[in-house]
Design a protein around this motif. Structure first.
Motif, PDB file in Angstrom:
ATOM      1  N   ASN A  11      13.890  42.720  13.523  1.00 23.15           N
ATOM      2  CA  ASN A  11      13.926  41.435  14.213  1.00 23.15           C
ATOM      3  C   ASN A  11      14.246  40.307  13.231  1.00 23.15           C
ATOM      4  OD1 ASN A  11      13.774  39.598  16.242  1.00 23.15           O
ATOM      5  ND2 ASN A  11      11.548  39.505  16.272  1.00 23.15           N
ATOM      6  N   THR A  12      15.345  40.457  12.490  1.00 21.62           N
ATOM      7  CA  THR A  12      15.743  39.401  11.563  1.00 21.62           C
ATOM      8  C   THR A  12      17.180  39.002  11.843  1.00 21.62           C
ATOM      9  OG1 THR A  12      16.482  40.992   9.912  1.00 21.62           O
ATOM     10  CG2 THR A  12      14.222  40.183   9.708  1.00 21.62           C
ATOM     11  N   ASN A  13      17.474  37.764  11.558  1.00 19.53           N
ATOM     12  CA  ASN A  13      18.838  37.267  11.601  1.00 19.53           C
ATOM     13  C   ASN A  13      18.935  36.111  10.628  1.00 19.53           C
ATOM     14  OD1 ASN A  13      17.981  34.868  12.943  1.00 19.53           O
ATOM     15  ND2 ASN A  13      18.050  35.944  14.887  1.00 19.53           N
ATOM     16  N   LEU A  14      20.079  35.452  10.588  1.00 20.35           N
ATOM     17  CA  LEU A  14      20.282  34.394   9.608  1.00 20.35           C
ATOM     18  C   LEU A  14      19.731  33.041  10.042  1.00 20.35           C
ATOM     19  CD1 LEU A  14      23.916  35.288   8.489  1.00 20.35           C
ATOM     20  CD2 LEU A  14      21.766  35.843   7.343  1.00 20.35           C
ATOM     21  N   LYS A  15      19.341  32.909  11.308  1.00 12.31           N
ATOM     22  CA  LYS A  15      18.897  31.610  11.812  1.00 12.31           C
ATOM     23  C   LYS A  15      17.400  31.514  12.058  1.00 12.31           C
ATOM     24  CE  LYS A  15      23.249  30.465  14.019  1.00 12.31           C
ATOM     25  NZ  LYS A  15      23.912  30.078  15.253  1.00 12.31           N
ATOM     26  N   THR A  16      16.731  32.616  12.214  1.00 12.94           N
ATOM     27  CA  THR A  16      15.305  32.574  12.534  1.00 12.94           C
ATOM     28  C   THR A  16      14.525  33.537  11.657  1.00 12.94           C
ATOM     29  OG1 THR A  16      15.478  34.291  14.225  1.00 12.94           O
ATOM     30  CG2 THR A  16      15.760  32.008  14.957  1.00 12.94           C
ATOM     31  N   GLN A  17      13.212  33.361  11.681  1.00  6.74           N
ATOM     32  CA  GLN A  17      12.306  34.252  10.971  1.00  6.74           C
ATOM     33  C   GLN A  17      11.103  34.496  11.856  1.00  6.74           C
ATOM     34  OE1 GLN A  17      11.062  32.775   7.163  1.00  6.74           O
ATOM     35  NE2 GLN A  17       9.709  34.490   6.783  1.00  6.74           N
ATOM     36  N   LYS A  18      10.633  35.700  11.889  1.00 10.67           N
ATOM     37  CA  LYS A  18       9.494  36.063  12.725  1.00 10.67           C
ATOM     38  C   LYS A  18       8.204  35.870  11.935  1.00 10.67           C
ATOM     39  CE  LYS A  18       7.725  39.912  15.425  1.00 10.67           C
ATOM     40  NZ  LYS A  18       7.956  41.308  15.808  1.00 10.67           N
ATOM     41  N   LYS A  19       7.231  35.223  12.564  1.00 11.29           N
ATOM     42  CA  LYS A  19       5.902  35.045  11.981  1.00 11.29           C
ATOM     43  C   LYS A  19       4.880  35.626  12.957  1.00 11.29           C
ATOM     44  CE  LYS A  19       6.707  32.448   8.331  1.00 11.29           C
ATOM     45  NZ  LYS A  19       6.265  32.766   7.008  1.00 11.29           N
ATOM     46  N   ASN A  20       4.062  36.495  12.476  1.00 13.13           N
ATOM     47  CA  ASN A  20       3.017  37.073  13.325  1.00 13.13           C
ATOM     48  C   ASN A  20       1.742  36.264  13.152  1.00 13.13           C
ATOM     49  OD1 ASN A  20       4.614  39.235  14.246  1.00 13.13           O
ATOM     50  ND2 ASN A  20       4.225  40.355  12.364  1.00 13.13           N
ATOM     51  N   ILE A  21       1.292  35.667  14.252  1.00  8.88           N
ATOM     52  CA  ILE A  21       0.043  34.909  14.211  1.00  8.88           C
ATOM     53  C   ILE A  21      -0.834  35.344  15.375  1.00  8.88           C
ATOM     54  CG2 ILE A  21       1.066  32.914  13.060  1.00  8.88           C
ATOM     55  CD1 ILE A  21       1.122  31.496  15.759  1.00  8.88           C
ATOM     56  N   ARG A  22      -2.098  35.077  15.245  1.00  9.95           N
ATOM     57  CA  ARG A  22      -3.054  35.414  16.304  1.00  9.95           C
ATOM     58  C   ARG A  22      -3.596  34.135  16.907  1.00  9.95           C
ATOM     59  NH1 ARG A  22      -5.070  40.495  16.784  1.00  9.95           N
ATOM     60  NH2 ARG A  22      -4.354  41.978  15.248  1.00  9.95           N
ATOM     61  N   PHE A  23      -3.810  34.151  18.210  1.00 10.13           N
ATOM     62  CA  PHE A  23      -4.380  33.024  18.932  1.00 10.13           C
ATOM     63  C   PHE A  23      -5.708  33.439  19.544  1.00 10.13           C
ATOM     64  CE2 PHE A  23       0.113  32.159  18.905  1.00 10.13           C
ATOM     65  CZ  PHE A  23       0.198  30.790  18.743  1.00 10.13           C
ATOM     66  N   GLU A  24      -6.689  32.552  19.504  1.00  8.26           N
ATOM     67  CA  GLU A  24      -7.945  32.805  20.192  1.00  8.26           C
ATOM     68  C   GLU A  24      -7.680  32.835  21.695  1.00  8.26           C
ATOM     69  OE1 GLU A  24      -7.548  30.247  18.074  1.00  8.26           O
ATOM     70  OE2 GLU A  24      -8.668  30.914  16.323  1.00  8.26           O
ATOM     71  N   HIS A  25      -8.445  33.620  22.410  1.00  4.38           N
ATOM     72  CA  HIS A  25      -8.273  33.738  23.857  1.00  4.38           C
ATOM     73  C   HIS A  25      -8.437  32.385  24.549  1.00  4.38           C
ATOM     74  CE1 HIS A  25      -8.034  38.081  23.667  1.00  4.38           C
ATOM     75  NE2 HIS A  25      -9.144  38.116  22.937  1.00  4.38           N
ATOM     76  N   GLU A  26      -9.414  31.614  24.103  1.00  8.44           N
ATOM     77  CA  GLU A  26      -9.656  30.308  24.710  1.00  8.44           C
ATOM     78  C   GLU A  26      -8.460  29.378  24.517  1.00  8.44           C
ATOM     79  OE1 GLU A  26     -11.781  31.676  22.437  1.00  8.44           O
ATOM     80  OE2 GLU A  26     -13.299  32.421  23.827  1.00  8.44           O
ATOM     81  N   LEU A  27      -7.857  29.420  23.319  1.00 11.91           N
ATOM     82  CA  LEU A  27      -6.699  28.576  23.048  1.00 11.91           C
ATOM     83  C   LEU A  27      -5.518  28.979  23.923  1.00 11.91           C
ATOM     84  CD1 LEU A  27      -5.334  26.332  21.441  1.00 11.91           C
ATOM     85  CD2 LEU A  27      -4.870  28.011  19.645  1.00 11.91           C
ATOM     86  N   LEU A  28      -5.316  30.270  24.099  1.00  8.63           N
ATOM     87  CA  LEU A  28      -4.232  30.736  24.966  1.00  8.63           C
ATOM     88  C   LEU A  28      -4.430  30.265  26.403  1.00  8.63           C
ATOM     89  CD1 LEU A  28      -3.660  34.363  23.651  1.00  8.63           C
ATOM     90  CD2 LEU A  28      -2.147  32.401  23.404  1.00  8.63           C
ATOM     91  N   LEU A  29      -5.664  30.293  26.870  1.00 11.18           N
ATOM     92  CA  LEU A  29      -5.936  29.812  28.226  1.00 11.18           C
ATOM     93  C   LEU A  29      -5.639  28.318  28.353  1.00 11.18           C
ATOM     94  CD1 LEU A  29      -9.263  31.719  29.019  1.00 11.18           C
ATOM     95  CD2 LEU A  29      -6.990  32.141  29.992  1.00 11.18           C
ATOM     96  N   GLU A  30      -6.021  27.544  27.341  1.00  7.70           N
ATOM     97  CA  GLU A  30      -5.754  26.107  27.360  1.00  7.70           C
ATOM     98  C   GLU A  30      -4.253  25.820  27.338  1.00  7.70           C
ATOM     99  OE1 GLU A  30      -7.990  23.824  24.491  1.00  7.70           O
ATOM    100  OE2 GLU A  30      -9.692  25.173  24.708  1.00  7.70           O
ATOM    101  N   ILE A  31      -3.516  26.576  26.530  1.00  8.08           N
ATOM    102  CA  ILE A  31      -2.066  26.398  26.463  1.00  8.08           C
ATOM    103  C   ILE A  31      -1.436  26.694  27.817  1.00  8.08           C
ATOM    104  CG2 ILE A  31       0.073  27.313  25.468  1.00  8.08           C
ATOM    105  CD1 ILE A  31      -1.512  27.695  22.827  1.00  8.08           C
ATOM    106  N   GLU A  32      -1.858  27.775  28.444  1.00  6.59           N
ATOM    107  CA  GLU A  32      -1.306  28.138  29.751  1.00  6.59           C
ATOM    108  C   GLU A  32      -1.596  27.062  30.800  1.00  6.59           C
ATOM    109  OE1 GLU A  32       0.739  30.568  30.662  1.00  6.59           O
ATOM    110  OE2 GLU A  32       0.816  31.243  28.588  1.00  6.59           O
ATOM    111  N   LEU A  33      -2.711  26.360  30.652  1.00  3.56           N
ATOM    112  CA  LEU A  33      -3.043  25.299  31.597  1.00  3.56           C
ATOM    113  C   LEU A  33      -2.162  24.064  31.428  1.00  3.56           C
ATOM    114  CD1 LEU A  33      -6.946  25.447  31.597  1.00  3.56           C
ATOM    115  CD2 LEU A  33      -5.405  26.106  33.459  1.00  3.56           C
TER     116      LEU A  33
END
Length: 92
Positions: A11-33
């Motif tokens: 999953n690499t190319n010349l324009k982007t880079q992949k970063k693996n990060i973790r989100f807390e469940h509560e934060l994901l729920l807030e983002i979805e809202l």
């Protein structure tokens, strides 16, 4: 002898880079809202990062502008020089 290519990350190319990060469940729920229903999660996160960068950049630029113009804000005598403490006081 057969040669096999080594693929480090598919999953690499010349324009982007992949970063693996973790989100807390509560934060994901807030983002979805708060994100728009048709907006993708990644586009929302990218926009939030851009907003954070712009906010910090603008605040740093405004401080630099104040530092550059502080001599104009403080009345000084011809013989007097403006030291760091006076600049800090003027900014405060």
């Amino acid at each position: 002898m057969q040669k096999y290519p080594i693929v480090i990350n598919t999953n690499t190319n010349l324009k982007t880079q992949k970063k693996n990060i973790r989100f807390e469940h509560e934060l994901l729920l807030e983002i979805e809202l708060v994100k728009a229903k048709k907006q993708s999660f990644s586009s929302w996160v990218k926009q939030a990062c851009r907003n954070q960068i712009n906010q910090r950049y603008n605040s740093v630029e405004s401080v630099r502008t104040l530092d550059d113009n502080v001599k104009d804000l403080v009345r000084t005598d011809v013989d007097a020089t403006l030291d760091n403490e006076a600049q800090a006081l003027a900014l405060y």
